[in-house]
Every structure is written in structure tokens, then in C-alpha cells.
Design a protein around this motif. Structure first.
Motif, PDB file in Angstrom:
ATOM      1  N   UNK A  36       0.674  -1.200   0.044  1.00 41.89           N
ATOM      2  CA  UNK A  36      -0.113   0.061   0.131  1.00 41.89           C
ATOM      3  C   UNK A  36       0.798   1.280   0.088  1.00 41.89           C
ATOM      4  N   UNK A  37       2.369   1.112  -0.150  1.00 40.63           N
ATOM      5  CA  UNK A  37       3.055   2.537  -0.104  1.00 40.63           C
ATOM      6  C   UNK A  37       2.791   3.416  -1.097  1.00 40.63           C
ATOM      7  N   UNK A  38       2.739   4.613  -0.709  1.00 45.15           N
ATOM      8  CA  UNK A  38       2.647   5.724  -1.631  1.00 45.15           C
ATOM      9  C   UNK A  38       3.733   6.005  -2.537  1.00 45.15           C
ATOM     10  N   UNK A  39       3.543   5.970  -3.762  1.00 40.72           N
ATOM     11  CA  UNK A  39       4.730   6.021  -4.909  1.00 40.72           C
ATOM     12  C   UNK A  39       4.639   7.425  -5.285  1.00 40.72           C
ATOM     13  N   UNK A  40       4.010   8.425  -4.708  1.00 37.30           N
ATOM     14  CA  UNK A  40       3.814   9.775  -5.369  1.00 37.30           C
ATOM     15  C   UNK A  40       4.867  10.627  -4.505  1.00 37.30           C
ATOM     16  N   UNK A  41       4.868  10.312  -3.022  1.00 38.25           N
ATOM     17  CA  UNK A  41       5.549  11.342  -2.231  1.00 38.25           C
ATOM     18  C   UNK A  41       7.297  10.673  -2.080  1.00 38.25           C
ATOM     19  N   UNK A  42       7.986  11.474  -1.586  1.00 42.17           N
ATOM     20  CA  UNK A  42       9.174  11.254  -1.442  1.00 42.17           C
ATOM     21  C   UNK A  42       9.565  10.118  -0.185  1.00 42.17           C
ATOM     22  N   UNK A  43       8.908  10.367   0.945  1.00 43.73           N
ATOM     23  CA  UNK A  43       8.884   9.506   1.921  1.00 43.73           C
ATOM     24  C   UNK A  43       8.363   8.294   1.606  1.00 43.73           C
ATOM     25  N   UNK A  44       7.215   8.096   0.844  1.00 40.76           N
ATOM     26  CA  UNK A  44       6.588   6.746   0.488  1.00 40.76           C
ATOM     27  C   UNK A  44       7.540   5.929  -0.482  1.00 40.76           C
ATOM     28  N   UNK A  45       8.241   6.777  -1.236  1.00 41.70           N
ATOM     29  CA  UNK A  45       9.253   6.164  -2.404  1.00 41.70           C
ATOM     30  C   UNK A  45      10.383   5.619  -1.466  1.00 41.70           C
ATOM     31  N   UNK A  46      10.755   6.195  -0.739  1.00 39.72           N
ATOM     32  CA  UNK A  46      12.007   5.823   0.235  1.00 39.72           C
ATOM     33  C   UNK A  46      11.617   4.515   0.956  1.00 39.72           C
ATOM     34  N   UNK A  47      10.278   4.485   1.443  1.00 40.46           N
ATOM     35  CA  UNK A  47       9.781   3.509   2.173  1.00 40.46           C
ATOM     36  C   UNK A  47       9.625   1.977   1.149  1.00 40.46           C
ATOM     37  N   UNK A  48       9.070   2.565   0.226  1.00 45.43           N
ATOM     38  CA  UNK A  48       8.916   1.316  -0.801  1.00 45.43           C
ATOM     39  C   UNK A  48      10.218   0.654  -1.265  1.00 45.43           C
ATOM     40  N   UNK A  49      11.442   1.646  -1.314  1.00 45.02           N
ATOM     41  CA  UNK A  49      12.720   1.260  -1.741  1.00 45.02           C
ATOM     42  C   UNK A  49      13.341   0.328  -0.859  1.00 45.02           C
ATOM     43  N   UNK A  50      13.133   0.771   0.748  1.00 44.32           N
ATOM     44  CA  UNK A  50      13.663   0.174   1.662  1.00 44.32           C
ATOM     45  C   UNK A  50      13.037  -1.476   1.586  1.00 44.32           C
ATOM     46  N   UNK A  51      11.685  -1.434   1.438  1.00 40.96           N
ATOM     47  CA  UNK A  51      10.828  -2.899   1.571  1.00 40.96           C
ATOM     48  C   UNK A  51      11.327  -3.642   0.486  1.00 40.96           C
ATOM     49  N   UNK A  52      11.405  -2.990  -1.033  1.00 46.68           N
ATOM     50  CA  UNK A  52      11.758  -3.623  -2.002  1.00 46.68           C
ATOM     51  C   UNK A  52      13.066  -4.354  -1.738  1.00 46.68           C
ATOM     52  N   UNK A  53      14.274  -3.702  -1.284  1.00 46.32           N
ATOM     53  CA  UNK A  53      15.713  -4.197  -0.780  1.00 46.32           C
ATOM     54  C   UNK A  53      15.642  -5.264   0.078  1.00 46.32           C
ATOM     55  N   UNK A  54      14.829  -5.081   1.052  1.00 44.15           N
ATOM     56  CA  UNK A  54      14.584  -6.109   2.096  1.00 44.15           C
ATOM     57  C   UNK A  54      13.873  -7.403   1.578  1.00 44.15           C
ATOM     58  N   UNK A  55      12.921  -7.340   0.577  1.00 38.51           N
ATOM     59  CA  UNK A  55      12.385  -8.180   0.120  1.00 38.51           C
ATOM     60  C   UNK A  55      13.118  -9.206  -0.818  1.00 38.51           C
ATOM     61  N   UNK A  56      14.214  -8.342  -1.612  1.00 33.82           N
ATOM     62  CA  UNK A  56      15.229  -8.988  -2.441  1.00 33.82           C
ATOM     63  C   UNK A  56      16.071  -9.581  -1.695  1.00 33.82           C
ATOM     64  N   UNK A  57      16.501  -9.243  -0.532  1.00 38.82           N
ATOM     65  CA  UNK A  57      17.530  -9.981   0.507  1.00 38.82           C
ATOM     66  C   UNK A  57      16.863 -11.319   0.799  1.00 38.82           C
ATOM     67  N   UNK A  58      15.521 -11.110   1.330  1.00 41.75           N
ATOM     68  CA  UNK A  58      14.763 -12.576   1.619  1.00 41.75           C
ATOM     69  C   UNK A  58      14.680 -13.426   0.701  1.00 41.75           C
ATOM     70  N   UNK A  59      14.430 -12.825  -0.461  1.00 37.72           N
ATOM     71  CA  UNK A  59      14.473 -13.817  -1.775  1.00 37.72           C
ATOM     72  C   UNK A  59      15.751 -14.487  -2.120  1.00 37.72           C
ATOM     73  N   UNK A  60      16.601 -13.667  -2.123  1.00 40.60           N
ATOM     74  CA  UNK A  60      17.987 -14.211  -2.703  1.00 40.60           C
ATOM     75  C   UNK A  60      19.088 -14.812  -1.559  1.00 40.60           C
ATOM     76  N   UNK A  61      18.499 -15.126  -0.081  1.00 41.17           N
ATOM     77  CA  UNK A  61      19.436 -15.776   0.679  1.00 41.17           C
ATOM     78  C   UNK A  61      19.536 -17.356   0.343  1.00 41.17           C
ATOM     79  N   UNK A  62      20.712 -17.505   0.617  1.00 42.65           N
ATOM     80  CA  UNK A  62      21.606 -18.836   0.297  1.00 42.65           C
ATOM     81  C   UNK A  62      20.983 -19.967   1.327  1.00 42.65           C
ATOM     82  N   UNK A  63      19.742 -20.588   0.848  1.00 45.06           N
ATOM     83  CA  UNK A  63      19.423 -21.600   1.645  1.00 45.06           C
ATOM     84  C   UNK A  63      20.425 -22.700   1.840  1.00 45.06           C
ATOM     85  N   UNK A  64      20.393 -23.372   3.061  1.00 45.73           N
ATOM     86  CA  UNK A  64      21.150 -24.589   3.359  1.00 45.73           C
ATOM     87  C   UNK A  64      20.567 -26.009   2.637  1.00 45.73           C
TER      88      UNK A  64
END
Length: 880
Positions: free
Chosen positions: A292-320
Motif C-alpha cells: 500500500x506504499x505511496x509512490x507519489x511522495x518522497x517518503x513513500x518512495x523511500x519506504x518502498x525502496x527499503x521494503x523492496x531491498x529487504x524483500x530482495x534480500x529475503x528472496x536471495x538468501x542462500x538456503x542450506x
């Protein structure tokens, strides 16, 4: 020999499961006599293998060792050297020839016979026995008998049993006690038999005497067995007790092992759970921002960017190993995939909306720039979009399909926007070049596309009119377009130059800004490259040097990010190159000399773009357009040369300064002012060389065709004008042509002066030419006066025809004639008149010298003096 054979069998061949059948004591022929033994052996195992073994005595001790062995099947030839005469020498041919000398002929023959028998029995191979007695080989015996003989030897060997060590020792002791045994074997055998009988009787008596002791021993053994049974019973009871203790200890040990294993598993399980929780747990705030993040405001874009990076890290974790089989892990991965897909869709939709909105916003600002030669600024749009750069990088790494879709949509929207802006911009530029819209139509400019219609009219042929309208006719020289190059003054050309420079100056930052934005927004790397169009890369086309462009098209499969940037720029700014070509065509149509301005400006901008990135879109596009400008420049030069070749002169008026000479002066002056410190100076120098040679050739052609004006006058005036032009402009590449023009001017001035001065004193000239002819024939100068046609009376008669008054009149007529030949523009009348005055005085002095030498003491002189000549010439010049 038997003892040696027995020793060899025991020490060497028995351990190797071989039987020794024959032996011969040999040494090598021709060398030191180092004895060795050749042995014929067979193996005891089937299949039987027959070998010839070389055995020699060891240097370190008194024992024998096996040195070399050859298979009998490898033996090719047995050479006994002589079949009649007995000789201990013989040869064996294996891989090479081995020459031997036996210790005796008998041993040699026995060994060769054994070899022959073994070959017949086991191999039946064709071995050549040469120089061997036929009796020895038993060739007359049938093969069956040979086999029986060989078999008998083998049976004899089989009956033999080797003595063991103890038996050998006993026999040696007995033989030592019975020295006569060797001489009388029968007596020795009888003695042994008697002793054996005595020993058998003693053994029987001993057995019978020990029967009681045996019974006692048996009782003791029975008692011992009973004791053993009791001990075994006790041991069994002890073993039963220990067995229960052992079972209890095993249970305790197993329990401890299970407890330790359980603890270890719990620790590992905790570590795995902590790993999964720490690396595959996405915060609720990040999930909410992605959904639901706001993609029009600078704060919303920053929050979405951080969330997207965190999601990418979770998806790219090297499973044992094994993690991917856990149901919870699969659920979490599916949840991450859904979040990624949902956010990628939402981001792509939002950015597409931003692209569309940008097109509408920029379209509303086009009206503000319609009357000005400026392009709209896209910096605010770029600044707003760059906030999404990190999200674009995330999209590129996670969903390349949507990333490509956004790239295509951006190119589609922006290409339409830039096409409108650039076409309007070029429309304004064309209107400013032509003055008004009506004038634009006059030049063939129709519609907003700015395309030129119509074709260049044929070149007007020039004719030389009277000297009064010479300058106006020279100004009527048409260059390659419909307009006359002289109809537009310097201010108009300067105006065109400024407009063209402003067009390039507006396009260059626009392209660079857009390329920089594409690189940053779409996360594409820009690298310096040495490829692409360079200023020094030229190709020869019909003798004309053109810049080479390396980008004939963008490849379908983009091999690198640099190529992708160029591909996007080509799609977005696809209208720049055709619009620039249309603008260049219009400028060339207005005035062909505009190609000089365009060549300099375009070359400078290409050079600047190449310093930034030789392979960039801007560098490539400007390089392609530079090729067109260079072709127009070459066409301008070719047309001027063509005009020179087609020039026609009037037969009724004097020639004066030829129009193309004046045009060259105008071209050179304009080119020098334009190409000052320019990068493409070499192109101008080549054009200068072509033009000046064409001017020289055309001047001579017109001079030869001139009927009204003498040839020398045409050459003198025009080459003087060319020399003056080159001296004033100081063109370094035309120094040789400047010297040539001066020389031609001087030569034709002298020729014209000499030709003209032959007229005022024509009879006097003819008289003295005759005098010089007589002297040349060999008559002495002082004797010329005795010639009837050249005596003193004839001289006085000729001189009297040219009194001072007549000379002045002749000079006056000559001045008028020269004035009639020469044109006013070049102002050479006084120069020519002064040269004639000097030449006349030179002729006067020449005539006086001839009179003094050929008519000495006659007192004959001219009726006018040098001072009179100077006065006449000065008076005539002042009167006119």
C-alpha cells in the motif's frame, strides 16, 4: 655338474614353479671369460611355458642369481657353427644375436638337443637349426618316437623327489661315518638295512615297557579333566553375573549417547530455525509498504525502496541443503514471490502513468517556446523520475520482463513528445533563416515538416559585358542554389551562422541530458569506447574525403548496456537526423556558401561530442550529418569549378576581371573568416587547391578565346588580381600558387609592353632590326653604314620621320589604346604606362648605342632626347 644343477633347481627355479631340464656352462665370445649358465626350463603350471634363462654367480657371495630370461617362442635361429667339426661355439638368435662358447662340446650338444626336443613337444615352431648334426636332432626318428623320448625325460623328472634339509643332514652324517659308501654302495645299503631292523625292534620293546606308565598318565588326565570341569562351572557363573552387569552398562551408555545426540540435534535445529527466522522474515512495515506504499511522495518512495531491498534480500538468501523441502520455507518463498509480483505490477503501472502525464505536461509548455529558438527543459521531469532509480534497479534484478516493458513504454511516449518538440523547434529555425513564412515558401518550404521541394535550377551561364557594367555582371554569378550568393550580404550569412549554431547548441545539451538520465534511471553503465566516428576517419568517395560512420543501425540483440543506451537514444531521437538534414538542405538552398559555416560548426560539435563519448548517440548522429554537410561543401566547390568551365565572354566588349576570379576572391575571404582556428582546415585547403587550379586554367582559356582584349591584357589583369588577393589573405597552402600568379602577371605585363611599343616607332624599329640582322650575319658594326639599305642617308631619312612632335603623338595614341584595353577595376593603367616608359627609354638607349657603334663619327642623333620622352609621358598621363 649334477650338484650345480640340483642347487640351481632348489635356489632359483623351484621358488618360481619351474623345472630345470638342461644346463650348459658358457661364456660370451670375444670377451673376458666370465662364466655363466644357460638353463632350459619349463613351468609346472598349465599352459606350459618354455624359457631359456641366463644364470650367473653373484659378485658378493657364493650364490647364483637369475639375470636374463628369453621365451623359447622368441628364438628364431640356433647356429652350432660347424656340423662336422666339433666346436664349443654356438649362437642363439632372439631379438638380437647372442654368441656363446660352451665349456665343452658335449654340454653344447646336450643343450641344443634339449632345445630341439622342447620345441618339438611344446611349440612346434619353425626354429632354424643350422650347422647342427642331423644325428643330434634325430631327424630320422618319427615324431611319435620323439615325443616318447621327451616324455621319458619328463617322467624321470616327475619320479625325482627332493630331499629336505634334515634328510640331507642325516645322509651327510652317515656318509661321513662310512667313507667306503661311495666306493661300495651295496655294502652301505646292507648296513643301513640292518640298522633299520635294530631300530624297529627297539621301538617295539620301548612301547611295551611304557604301557603301565601310560595307564598312570591316563588316570592323571582324567582327574585333571574333572578339575577343569569344576573351573568351567565357576567361570560360567561368573560370566552370567558379568553379563547382567554388561547389559546394564550398555543400556546406560546407549542412554547417554541418545541424550547427547538429542542435545546436538536440538542445538542444530535451533540454529537452523534462527537462520530461517533471521533471513526469511520480512517486517510487517515492509509488507505494508510493498502492498500500500505511496509512490507519489518522497517518503513513500523511500519506504518502498527499503521494503523492496529487504524483500530482495529475503528472496536471495542462500538456503542450506534441505531447507527448500520445508513446507514453511516453501510457503514463505511463495509469499515473497506474490509480494514481488504485486509490487512490480503496481510500480510499473505507476511509472507508466508518470510517463503519460509527462507527455501531457510537456505538450502544454510547447506554446511558450513556439516563437523562440529554444527547446523545452526536461530537467524537472528527470529530477522527479530519478527518485524511482533504485526501484528501477530492483525491478531490473527481479522482474526483467516488466523492466523491459517500462523501457519500451518510455521510449514510445518520449519519442512522440520529442518528435513534436524537435519538429516545432526546427520549424522556428527555418522561419528565422528565411525571414518570414512567406519567404520560406519562396524557398520551397512547405508544411511543418520543413522538407524542401523542387530541384536546383540549372546554372546560368555568364557573359562578360562592357567595362561600365562589369561589377554588376560579376555579381550575377549563381552558385549551386536558386539564390545568388551575392544577394545575401555578410549580415545575412552571420545571421544564418548564429541560427545554425543555436540549433546545435540546443540539441547537444538536450541529448546529453537525456542520455545521462537514461543511464541513471534505467541503471545502464556508460563506458568510454574507442570505436565510432572520429575526425580522422575518412573514406574516399569519388575522390572526396568523407567522415565514416560506424553505426548503420542498432543490432536486434543488445550485447551490452552501452548498446542499449544507444538503442534507446536512437528510438527517442529518431527525428533529429532527418530534421538536421532538412535544415542543412534549406541553408544550402538559400546560399551555397552556407555550407562553409555548417561544415565548421558541425565539425566543432562532432569533435566536442567525441571527446565526451565517441560511441554515443550524439557523436554518431552528428557524425552522420557531418557527412552530408561535407558533401554539400564538396558540391559547392564542384559547382564553382563547373561555372568557371562554362563561362562565356562577349566579343564586343573588353574582358577585364573575370567573374569567377572575383568569385574566388569572395569565396576565399569568406572562407578565411569562417575557418579561422577550425578543426576541418584541411578540407578547405584541399578545396583551395582545386579552385585555384581551375581559376588558372579558366583564365588562360578565356584569354585564348578573347578577340576584343589582347591575351596578355586578360592574363596580366586577372593574375594581378589573383596575386593581390592571395597576398592580402595570406593563405599558407597557396604560397606556390601566389608566386606562380605573380610570375604570370609579370611575364604578360612585359610581353604586352614590348608588343605595344613596337607600334609608335615602327619604321625605326624595322631599320635597326635590319642592322642587327646584318651584324648577326657577320658584318662588322662599323661596316654596316656601307650597306646600301642601311647607309647614313637612309638612317637620317628614317630619323626625320620621327620628330619629337610625332613621337609625342604616337605615345598619346598608344596611351589611349592601352587605356581602351585595360579595365578600370584593376587600375593598372599607370603601372603599364610606367613600364612602357621604361621600355621606350631602354629602346632609345639601344638605338643610340647601335648608332654610336655602327655609324661612328657621323654625328647622327635622334630628334628627341630621354628627357623629352619623360616629359611626353608625364604630360600625356596628366592630360588623361
Amino acid at each position: 655338474m649334477t650338484a650345480i644343477k640340483h642347487a640351481l633347481q632348489r635356489d632359483i627355479f623351484t621358488p618360481n614353479d619351474e623345472r630345470l631340464l638342461s644346463i650348459v656352462n658358457v661364456c660370451k665370445a670375444g670377451k673376458k671369460k666370465r662364466n655363466c649358465f644357460l638353463c632350459a626350463t619349463v613351468t609346472t603350471e598349465r599352459p606350459v611355458q618354455v624359457n631359456v634363462v641366463k644364470v650367473k654367480k653373484s659378485d658378493k657371495g657364493d650364490f647364483y642369481k637369475r639375470q636374463t630370461a628369453w621365451a623359447l617362442r622368441d628364438l628364431a635361429v640356433v647356429d652350432a657353427k660347424d656340423a662336422v667339426k666339433e666346436s664349443p661355439e654356438f649362437d642363439l638368435h632372439f631379438d638380437k644375436v647372442y654368441k656363446w662358447v660352451a665349456s665343452s662340446t658335449v654340454e653344447k650338444n646336450t643343450f641344443i638337443s634339449c632345445i630341439w626336443k622342447l620345441n618339438q613337444r611344446y611349440l612346434r615352431k619353425k626354429i632354424d637349426f643350422i650347422n647342427v648334426s642331423s644325428q643330434l636332432l634325430e631327424e630320422s626318428v618319427p615324431s611319435g618316437e620323439n615325443q616318447s623320448v621327451a616324455g621319458g625325460d619328463e617322467e624321470a623328472v616327475d619320479e625325482y623327489q627332493e630331499l629336505n634339509a634334515r634328510e640331507e643332514q642325516d645322509i651327510e652324517i652317515m656318509m661321513e661315518g662310512c667313507e667306503y659308501a661311495i666306493a661300495n654302495a651295496e655294502a652301505f645299503a646292507e648296513k643301513l638295512s640292518r640298522e633299520l631292523q635294530v631300530l624297529d625292534g627297539a621301538n617295539i620293546q620301548s612301547i611295551m615297557a611304557s604301557e603301565k606308565q601310560v595307564n598312570i598318565l591316563m588316570k592323571l588326565l582324567d582327574e585333571a579333566l574333572k578339575e577343569v570341569d569344576q573351573i568351567e562351572l565357576k567361570l560360567s557363573s561368573y560370566e552370567e553375573m558379568l553379563q547382567s552387569v554388561k547389559e546394564q552398562m550398555d543400556q546406560i551408555s546407549e542412554s547417554n549417547h541418545l541424550i547427547h545426540l538429542s542435545n546436538t540435534n536440538n542445538v542444530k535445529l535451533l540454529s537452523e530455525i534462527e537462520f530461517l527466522v533471521n533471513h526469511m522474515d520480512l517486517a510487517k512495515g515492509h509488507i505494508k509498504a510493498l502492498q500500500e506504499g505511496d509512490l507519489t511522495s518522497s517518503r513513500g518512495i523511500e519506504a518502498c525502496t527499503n521494503a523492496a531491498d529487504a524483500l530482495l534480500q529475503c528472496m536471495n538468501v542462500a538456503l542450506r541443503p534441505g531447507h527448500d523441502m520445508l513446507h514453511a520455507v516453501k510457503q514463505q518463498q511463495q509469499r515473497f514471490s506474490d509480494l514481488r509480483e504485486q509490487f512490480a505490477r503496481r510500480l510499473a503501472s505507476h511509472l507508466n502513468s508518470v510517463f503519460v502525464q509527462q507527455g501531457h505536461d510537456q505538450s502544454s509548455t510547447l506554446a511558450q517556446h513556439s516563437a523562440e529558438l529554444t527547446l523545452p527543459n526536461h530537467h524537472p521531469f528527470h529530477r522527479d523520475l530519478l527518485r524511482y532509480a533504485k526501484l528501477m534497479e530492483w525491478l531490473k534484478n527481479t522482474d526483467y520482463g516488466k523492466y523491459e516493458g517500462l523501457t519500451k513504454n518510455y521510449m514510445d511516449y518520449l519519442s512522440r513528445l520529442y518528435e513534436r518538440e524537435i519538429k516545432d523547434f526546427f520549424e522556428v529555425a527555418k522561419i528565422k533563416m528565411t525571414g518570414t513564412t512567406r519567404e520560406g515558401k519562396k524557398f520551397g518550404l512547405h508544411g511543418s515538416s520543413g522538407k524542401l521541394t523542387g530541384s536546383t535550377s540549372s546554372l546560368n551561364k555568364l557573359s562578360v559585358q562592357s567595362s561600365g557594367n562589369r561589377r554588376s555582371q560579376s555579381s550575377s554569378l549563381l552558385d549551386m542554389g536558386n539564390m545568388s550568393a551575392s544577394d545575401l550580404d555578410v549580415a545575412d550569412r552571420t545571421k544564418f551562422d548564429k541560427i545554425f549554431e543555436q540549433v546545435l547548441s540546443e540539441l547537444e545539451p538536450l541529448c546529453l541530458a537525456e542520455q545521462d538520465f537514461i543511464s541513471k534511471f534505467f541503471k545502464l553503465q556508460q563506458h568510454q569506447s574507442t570505436s565510432g566516428t572520429t575526425m580522422n576517419e575518412v573514406e574516399e568517395t569519388d575522390g572526396v574525403a568523407l567522415s565514416r560512420s560506424h553505426t548503420s543501425g542498432v543490432p536486434q540483440t543488445v550485447s551490452s548496456e552501452k548498446d542499449m543506451i544507444r538503442q534507446m537514444m536512437t528510438k527517442i531521437f529518431r527525428c533529429i537526423e532527418p530534421e538536421l538534414n532538412n535544415l542543412i538542405a534549406l541553408g544550402d538552398k538559400i546560399d551555397s556558401f552556407n555550407s562553409l559555416y555548417m561544415l565548421v560548426k558541425m565539425s566543432h560539435h562532432v569533435w566536442t561530442a567525441q571527446n565526451v563519448d565517441p560511441a554515443s548517440f550524439l557523436s554518431t548522429t552528428l557524425g552522420n550529418v557531418l557527412v552530408t554537410v561535407k558533401r554539400n561543401f564538396d558540391k559547392c566547390i564542384s559547382n564553382q569549378m563547373k561555372q568557371m568551365d562554362e563561362v562565356k565572354i562577349s566579343k564586343k566588349s573588353k574582358v577585364g576581371i573575370l567573374p569567377f576570379v572575383a568569385e574566388f576572391e569572395e569565396f576565399a575571404a569568406l572562407a578565411e573568416s569562417i575557418f579561422k582556428n577550425a578543426e576541418r582546415r584541411g578540407d578547405l585547403d584541399k578545396a583551395y587547391i582545386k579552385l585555384i587550379r581551375a581559376v588558372f586554367d579558366s583564365v588562360e582559356k578565356v584569354a585564348n578565346e578573347s578577340q576584343k582584349t589582347p591575351r596578355d591584357v586578360v592574363m596580366m589583369e586577372n593574375f594581378h588580381h589573383i596575386f593581390a588577393t592571395l597576398s592580402r589573405l595570406k593563405i599558407s597552402c597557396l604560397e606556390a600558387e601566389k608566386k606562380e600568379a605573380k610570375q604570370k602577371y609579370t611575364d604578360h605585363l612585359q610581353s604586352y609592353v614590348i608588343y605595344s611599343l613596337g607600334q609608335p616607332l615602327e619604321k625605326l624599329n624595322h631599320f635597326f632590326e635590319g642592322v642587327e640582322a646584318r651584324v648577326a650575319q657577320g658584318i662588322r658594326e662599323e661596316e654596316v653604314s656601307y650597306q646600301l639599305a642601311f647607309n647614313k642617308q637612309e638612317l637620317r631619312k628614317v630619323i626625320k620621320e620621327y620628330p619629337g612632335k610625332e613621337v609625342k603623338k604616337g605615345l598619346d595614341n598608344l596611351y589611349k589604346k592601352v587605356d581602351k584595353h585595360l579595365c578600370e577595376e584593376e587600375n593598372l593603367l599607370q603601372v603599364v604606362w610606367h613600364s612602357m616608359q621604361d621600355e621606350f627609354i631602354r629602346q632609345y638607349k639601344h638605338f643610340e648605342g647601335l648608332i654610336a657603334r655602327c655609324y661612328p663619327g657621323s654625328g647622327i642623333t635622334m630628334e628627341f632626347t630621354i628627357q623629352d620622352i619623360l616629359d611626353y609621358c608625364s604630360s600625356i598621363a596628366q592630360s588623361h
